[in-house]
Design a protein around this motif. Structure first.
Motif, short mmCIF file in Angstrom:
data_model
loop_
_atom_site.label_atom_id
_atom_site.label_comp_id
_atom_site.label_asym_id
_atom_site.label_seq_id
_atom_site.Cartn_x
_atom_site.Cartn_y
_atom_site.Cartn_z
N ILE A 19 165.31 53.65 -15.51
CA ILE A 19 164.70 52.86 -16.58
C ILE A 19 163.55 53.59 -17.24
O ILE A 19 162.80 53.02 -18.00
CB ILE A 19 164.25 51.46 -16.10
CG1 ILE A 19 163.51 51.55 -14.79
CG2 ILE A 19 165.39 50.50 -16.04
CD1 ILE A 19 162.91 50.23 -14.38
N GLN A 20 163.41 54.86 -16.93
CA GLN A 20 162.40 55.61 -17.67
C GLN A 20 162.93 55.89 -19.06
O GLN A 20 164.10 56.20 -19.25
CB GLN A 20 162.10 56.92 -16.96
CG GLN A 20 161.22 56.69 -15.75
CD GLN A 20 160.94 57.96 -15.02
OE1 GLN A 20 161.22 59.04 -15.52
NE2 GLN A 20 160.41 57.85 -13.84
N GLN A 21 162.04 55.76 -20.03
CA GLN A 21 162.51 55.91 -21.39
C GLN A 21 162.24 57.32 -21.90
O GLN A 21 161.18 57.86 -21.65
CB GLN A 21 161.81 54.90 -22.29
CG GLN A 21 162.24 53.49 -21.98
CD GLN A 21 161.34 52.47 -22.63
OE1 GLN A 21 160.28 52.81 -23.13
NE2 GLN A 21 161.77 51.23 -22.61
N PRO A 22 163.21 57.87 -22.67
CA PRO A 22 162.93 59.16 -23.29
C PRO A 22 161.97 58.96 -24.45
O PRO A 22 161.75 57.85 -24.90
CB PRO A 22 164.31 59.59 -23.78
CG PRO A 22 165.04 58.31 -24.00
CD PRO A 22 164.50 57.35 -23.00
N ARG A 23 161.44 60.02 -24.94
CA ARG A 23 160.51 59.93 -26.04
C ARG A 23 161.26 59.56 -27.32
O ARG A 23 162.21 60.24 -27.70
CB ARG A 23 159.81 61.28 -26.23
CG ARG A 23 158.49 61.08 -26.89
CD ARG A 23 157.75 62.35 -27.00
NE ARG A 23 156.54 62.02 -27.76
CZ ARG A 23 155.76 62.92 -28.32
NH1 ARG A 23 156.04 64.17 -28.19
NH2 ARG A 23 154.71 62.55 -28.98
N ARG A 28 163.56 54.85 -34.39
CA ARG A 28 164.72 54.89 -33.52
C ARG A 28 164.70 53.69 -32.56
O ARG A 28 165.71 53.08 -32.29
CB ARG A 28 164.75 56.21 -32.76
CG ARG A 28 166.17 56.64 -32.45
CD ARG A 28 166.18 57.98 -31.77
NE ARG A 28 165.81 59.08 -32.67
CZ ARG A 28 165.50 60.30 -32.24
NH1 ARG A 28 165.50 60.56 -30.94
NH2 ARG A 28 165.20 61.24 -33.09
N GLU A 29 163.50 53.37 -32.08
CA GLU A 29 163.33 52.19 -31.23
C GLU A 29 163.82 50.95 -31.95
O GLU A 29 164.56 50.14 -31.39
CB GLU A 29 161.82 51.99 -30.94
CG GLU A 29 161.30 52.83 -29.81
CD GLU A 29 161.58 52.15 -28.49
OE1 GLU A 29 160.93 51.14 -28.22
OE2 GLU A 29 162.46 52.64 -27.76
N PHE A 34 167.60 46.63 -32.98
CA PHE A 34 168.26 45.85 -34.03
C PHE A 34 169.76 45.79 -33.79
O PHE A 34 170.39 44.77 -34.00
CB PHE A 34 167.94 46.46 -35.40
CG PHE A 34 168.50 45.66 -36.55
CD1 PHE A 34 167.80 44.56 -37.03
CD2 PHE A 34 169.71 45.98 -37.11
CE1 PHE A 34 168.31 43.81 -38.07
CE2 PHE A 34 170.22 45.24 -38.16
CZ PHE A 34 169.52 44.15 -38.63
N ARG A 35 170.31 46.90 -33.33
CA ARG A 35 171.76 46.97 -33.14
C ARG A 35 172.27 45.95 -32.13
O ARG A 35 173.41 45.53 -32.17
CB ARG A 35 172.16 48.37 -32.69
CG ARG A 35 172.27 49.34 -33.84
CD ARG A 35 172.46 50.75 -33.34
NE ARG A 35 173.61 50.86 -32.46
CZ ARG A 35 173.91 51.96 -31.79
NH1 ARG A 35 173.15 53.03 -31.91
NH2 ARG A 35 174.96 52.00 -31.02
N ARG A 36 171.39 45.59 -31.21
CA ARG A 36 171.82 44.64 -30.19
C ARG A 36 171.77 43.20 -30.67
O ARG A 36 172.15 42.29 -29.96
CB ARG A 36 170.91 44.76 -28.96
CG ARG A 36 171.03 46.09 -28.28
CD ARG A 36 170.15 46.09 -27.08
NE ARG A 36 169.94 47.45 -26.62
CZ ARG A 36 168.98 47.80 -25.81
NH1 ARG A 36 168.13 46.91 -25.36
NH2 ARG A 36 168.83 49.05 -25.44
#
Lengths: 304, 337
Positions: A19-23, A28-29, A34-36
């Motif tokens: 669950i670590q997020q890439p930069r 993009r976030e 939004f896509r979900r």
């Protein structure tokens, strides 16, 4: 209490890798979230479809002008005329397609105008309060209590009935809603400690207003903007229905107006149904898009 | 007030320099009423407050809720403008400095806020929150910011991954650590901590307090620690200022306040601190009545209607802050000659 050793809390550093997020960039976030969002995506596709129709109207259909196929007047929907024909034999399908251009243009223009007027008034009167607030809100209230429809009719009559004029008039009467929402949000945000904290770390007032206040007030403003897009399409249809639309261009309201003025609307249901469906699709698409944007922008509403 | 004060903190370090001094600080909030919005009365949130903070020490400000503690903290760094008085930081009065000059001073005077839930902008990532002070002052080139942010996240006990996360993904204690990191970004000298742990669970409070203590040693910070919790103050502070209704009641070192409180109000406050020793005889001083309204404070000593040792003079004359031989100060007629 005195001799407790420093025990680290459960720090995020110890979270599992999965669950670590890439930069990522904020844009993009936003897209990712939004896509979900089902409603938001439906709204976006609806608007994109209408935009495509508007842009490629000349390729899809002929611009309806003058008298159409006079041997086929008031035909119900059939293989040749999908949406039927009107009392001068023009294809309703062509009219609806070309009407998309006008309706989208009016919706976008008036929404942009109401944002440009409403957001600054709401922000400043909410943030500074006092005299600024009194003046700003007095103007807003005056505009809210004005009898909008008669004034729109008068202004449309005075300014002439170009599509741009119609859009500007609608925008000039739609901004109070934006101003009120912006002010209400600003009033709540102004009291938050992060505003005080921003001052404490030396953030300039202008930056506080934009980065902290507007950023947090943005989602409801955006949602309201999409609502205004929807209602201004309706207003345009209303003005056109009253005969104040642009006679040189087709809008969905003009189609309804023609159907009404020729008195055939009771017998020829297709004259009213198809432009109405188009209006409903456009308004709903804008509203869904607004909901989607709001949920994608607000970290707490995001779907996981 | 002598300009040079010799005292020792608990590590035995000798300190002498006054970093910040408040003189006759007042903040009156006008109460407006009626159609013409005339000022009918004033809420005296802070009324003639004078004290100083030595470099490197921790001054605790305690008092009941509504006694003006938080207002005092905000006045000192001009998040609120004082009605009257002076705040002297490093020898100059900062209440009348120009806007730009004050902005420069903010680098040295920072604040940690009470509510970790509303003190962080929910729409910014931790990285963006911590970047803001650096962006405001442009002290270092942009490519070094990330490194600095990661370093401070490490210092306050958060992992590197925190940088991309939003505040709502953290617990209250972690959020408070983010707030502390933000206050440290600009390398401050003085940090005003406005009840930094009162919104946290008791189990988390000591961790955050210990973090603050570590940071104080590491960066040679001076703290003004605002709290209503005497046990927290006892854990954290070198000297303690007791406030009542916007006024100073007593200023003492922690040791002498806890062993031998002078003012009747301090005595009542301290008798309410629970003791871990079950054998100790409890002689709690129960104060009667309520805290009077700061818009209409009692005449003379503001504490006199509730004071168990009230004398006639207390009802008429406001007691001045009197310095005793041991460097303590008390505002009470019991101790006047």
């Amino acid at each position: 209490m005195e001799n407790t050793t420093l025990v680290k809390e459960n720090v995020p550093g110890s979270l599992p890798l999965s669950i670590q997020q890439p930069r990522t960039s904020p844009l993009r976030e936003f897209i990712k979230h939004f896509r979900r969002n089902r409603l938001g995506v439906i709204g976006l596709f609806g608007i994109l479809a209408l935009l495509l129709l508007a842009v490629f109207a000349p390729a899809i259909s002929d611009r309806p002008t003058g008298y159409g196929d006079v041997t086929n007047m008031l035909q119900p929907p059939n293989a040749q005329y999908w949406f039927g024909t009107d009392s001068v034999g023009l294809s309703i399908f062509d009219q609806v397609i070309w009407g998309t251009r006008v309706s989208l243009y009016v919706g976008l223009t008036s929404a942009v105008i109401s944002i440009l007027i409403g957001v600054p008034i709401g922000l400043l009167s909410g943030y500074y309060g006092g005299r600024v607030s009194h003046i700003g809100m007095a103007i807003t209230d005056i505009f809210l209590t004005l009898p909008v429809l008669p004034l729109m009719i008068i202004m449309a009559a005075v300014l002439g009935t170009g599509i741009s004029n119609i859009a500007i008039i609608i925008g000039l009467f739609s901004w109070p809603q934006i101003a009120r929402v912006t002010r209400a949000e600003t009033l709540a945000i102004r009291e938050k400690q992060y505003i005080e904290a921003a001052r404490a770390i030396g953030t300039k007032e202008s930056k506080i207003i934009f980065r902290h206040v507007l950023l947090n007030a943005f989602p409801p403003i955006l949602v309201n903007m999409t609502i205004i897009m929807g209602t201004s399409v309706l207003s345009e249809a209303g003005l056109s229905f009253l005969g104040l639309g642009d006679p040189m261009s087709w809008s969905w309201g003009t189609i309804l107006q023609n159907a009404h003025s020729t008195g055939v609307i009771i017998h020829a249901w297709w004259l009213a149904l198809f432009p109405s469906i188009a209006i409903v699709v456009l308004v709903l698409s804008f509203n869904f898009l607004g909901i989607g944007i709001n949920e994608a922008l607000n970290p707490r509403l995001r779907k996981r | 007030m002598p300009l040079l004060v010799i005292s020792e903190n608990e590590w035995g370090v000798c300190m002498s320099e006054i970093l910040l001094e408040a003189k006759g600080l007042k903040k009156y909030f006008p109460m407006k009423k009626g159609f013409l919005r005339r000022t009918v009365s004033q809420v005296k949130a802070v009324d003639d407050l004078s004290f100083h903070v030595l470099k490197g020490e921790t001054l605790g400000i305690v008092g009941e809720s509504g006694c003006g503690k938080s207002t005092t903290g905000r006045l000192l760094i001009r998040l609120l403008e004082a009605t009257e008085g002076e705040v002297i930081y490093k020898g100059r009065n900062i209440l009348h400095t120009q806007k730009e000059e004050m902005r420069e001073l903010r680098k040295e005077l920072q604040m940690v806020f009470q509510d970790p839930y509303s003190s962080l902008n929910p729409r910014l990532t931790v990285g963006q929150i911590l970047e803001e002070p650096l962006a405001n002052y442009q002290l270092s080139p942009k490519n070094e910011w990330r490194e600095k942010i990661l370093e401070l996240l490490q210092v306050v006990g958060l992992g590197e991954q925190a940088i991309h996360r939003y505040p709502h993904e953290f617990s209250g204690g972690q959020r408070q650590r983010i707030g502390i990191a933000r206050a440290l970004m600009l390398g401050p000298e003085l940090i005003i901590a406005d009840e930094p742990v009162s919104a946290l669970d008791v189990s988390i409070q000591s961790q955050v307090l210990n973090l603050l203590k570590d940071l104080q040693q590491r960066y040679a910070l001076t703290f003004i620690f605002i709290s209503h919790d005497l046990s927290v103050v006892n854990h954290f502070c070198d000297r303690i200022l007791v406030m009542y209704l916007g006024r100073v009641v007593e200023i003492s070192s922690k040791k002498s306040l806890f062993e031998r409180p002078l003012h009747p109000y301090s005595q009542a406050l301290l008798s309410a601190v629970p003791s871990p020793d079950p054998k100790r005889k409890k002689d709690r001083i129960i104060l009667t009545g309520d805290v009077p309204s700061p818009s209409n404070p009692p005449s003379g000593c503001a504490f006199h209607p509730r004071c168990p040792a009230c004398m006639d003079i207390c009802k008429q004359v406001r007691p001045a802050l009197r310095h005793t031989a041991d460097g303590e100060a008390v505002a009470c007629h019991l101790y006047s000659e």
